[in-house]
Design an enzyme around this catalytic site. Structure first.
Site, PDB file in Angstrom:
ATOM      1  N   ASP A 209     -28.998  23.378  -0.603  1.00 45.05           N
ATOM      2  CA  ASP A 209     -30.395  22.976  -0.456  1.00 45.05           C
ATOM      3  C   ASP A 209     -30.783  21.900  -1.463  1.00 45.05           C
ATOM      4  O   ASP A 209     -31.934  21.494  -1.517  1.00 45.05           O
ATOM      5  CB  ASP A 209     -31.302  24.203  -0.630  1.00 45.05           C
ATOM      6  CG  ASP A 209     -32.717  23.979  -0.112  1.00 45.05           C
ATOM      7  OD1 ASP A 209     -32.876  23.245   0.880  1.00 45.05           O
ATOM      8  OD2 ASP A 209     -33.666  24.527  -0.706  1.00 45.05           O
ATOM      9  N   SER A 233     -38.443  22.920   2.782  1.00 45.84           N
ATOM     10  CA  SER A 233     -37.467  23.352   3.784  1.00 45.84           C
ATOM     11  C   SER A 233     -38.159  24.260   4.790  1.00 45.84           C
ATOM     12  O   SER A 233     -38.928  25.148   4.415  1.00 45.84           O
ATOM     13  CB  SER A 233     -36.317  24.112   3.109  1.00 45.84           C
ATOM     14  OG  SER A 233     -35.700  23.313   2.122  1.00 45.84           O
ATOM     15  N   GLN A 283     -30.401  21.653   8.526  1.00 42.83           N
ATOM     16  CA  GLN A 283     -31.721  22.037   8.026  1.00 42.83           C
ATOM     17  C   GLN A 283     -32.781  21.102   8.587  1.00 42.83           C
ATOM     18  O   GLN A 283     -32.546  19.901   8.728  1.00 42.83           O
ATOM     19  CB  GLN A 283     -31.771  21.967   6.490  1.00 42.83           C
ATOM     20  CG  GLN A 283     -33.116  22.402   5.907  1.00 42.83           C
ATOM     21  CD  GLN A 283     -33.178  22.264   4.390  1.00 42.83           C
ATOM     22  OE1 GLN A 283     -33.751  21.324   3.867  1.00 42.83           O
ATOM     23  NE2 GLN A 283     -32.582  23.221   3.689  1.00 42.83           N
TER      24      GLN A 283
END
Length: 291
Positions: A209, A233, A283
């Site tokens: 991430d 996110s 993502q």
């Protein structure tokens, strides 16, 4: 300390390992905390890693996680613990499925579904790793960001992950205007990890991430801190293809196929230094540029 005075190395990595070592409250309930020097919201990679730890601790050790799918529902509060509730969805002959919900202030902030599989043999192929320079030949994160230290507030947080940019760092490439929607970095846990396979997967989930959305930002010539960009996110999916060690170098090759409606999609591929494709990431992030 790194050359810019930011803590790194084994002590900082040990703190990350402790962060992932959840407290078991009940058979299927775990509790995790955030580091004292957290930003305003809990880092998404931390929540994903902790939730995966919670799921994995309810699964036999001979079954290894092969995929996870998750949603970031609310921003996490770093000042209070996160409670992770595990639902044992299924225990089959080959696969085990778990669902985890992270809870704060009585509300869900994160949900994760993960699937684990016993070892099996079968068809085997993979895309080749891109041709890139060796990580040791590239500047450290501290060296690459030195001139932008005051603008990049996140660079002052402790660094458990060693990051080396292969492509031009996004805080520099923005000066050239919009570029290719791609970001490549070498990464590794900045120290030595134990041999628990689940720990290495959770550290990789944490690291995944960190730079993934860079591939979207560089396409538009903007970056966190240097421009008025708000982001978060929205969801995160990972597939784990082969065994690896997160304390050895891995290439994170990221690209963005699309951005629209204040959302951007990014994909990432993790390669071990010897060229094996070990994981794939997708993502979608919320991205707003404030004029």
């Amino acid at each position: 300390m790194d050359s810019d005075g930011v803590p790194h190395g084994q002590p900082v990595l040990d703190r990350l390992v402790a962060l992932l070592d959840l407290e078991r409250i009940e058979e299927n309930i775990f509790r995790g905390v955030s580091p004292a020097e957290s930003p305003v919201r809990v880092f998404g990679g931390q929540v994903a890693g902790q939730a995966l730890v919670a799921a994995g601790r309810t699964v036999p050790p001979e079954r290894h996680v092969h995929s996870l799918h998750s949603y970031f529902i609310r921003g996490g509060d770093p000042t209070v613990p996160i409670v992770y509730e595990v639902d044992r969805i299924r225990d089959g002959r080959s696969f085990t499925t778990r669902r985890v919900v992270g809870i704060q202030h009585g509300k869900a902030i994160f949900s994760l579904s993960a699937s684990f599989q016993k070892d099996e043999t079968g068809m085997d192929h993979a895309e080749p790793m891109p041709d890139v320079p060796d990580p040791e030949s590239l500047p450290t994160y501290a060296e690459a960001s030195r001139s932008y230290h005051d603008q990049l507030g996140h660079t002052r947080l402790p660094r458990p992950i060693d990051v080396r940019y292969v492509t031009e760092p996004p805080w520099e490439s923005r000066d050239d205007g919009p570029g290719e929607a791609r970001s490549q970095v070498w990464m590794r846990a900045d120290g030595k990890l134990g041999d628990d396979a689940l720990l290495h997967v959770c550290v990789l989930a944490y690291a995944s991430d960190m730079t993934l959305l860079d591939s979207i930002l560089v396409k538009h010539g903007v970056y966190w801190g240097t421009d008025k960009v708000l982001g978060a996110s929205l969801d995160h999916a990972m597939w784990f293809h082969r065994r690896f060690r997160a304390d050895e170098w891995f290439l994170y090759d990221c690209a963005s196929p699309s951005a629209s409606g204040a959302r951007g999609l990014a994909t990432g591929r993790f390669f071990s230094q010897d060229g094996r494709l070990v994981a794939t990431v997708v993502q979608e992030g919320l991205l707003r540029v404030i004029s």
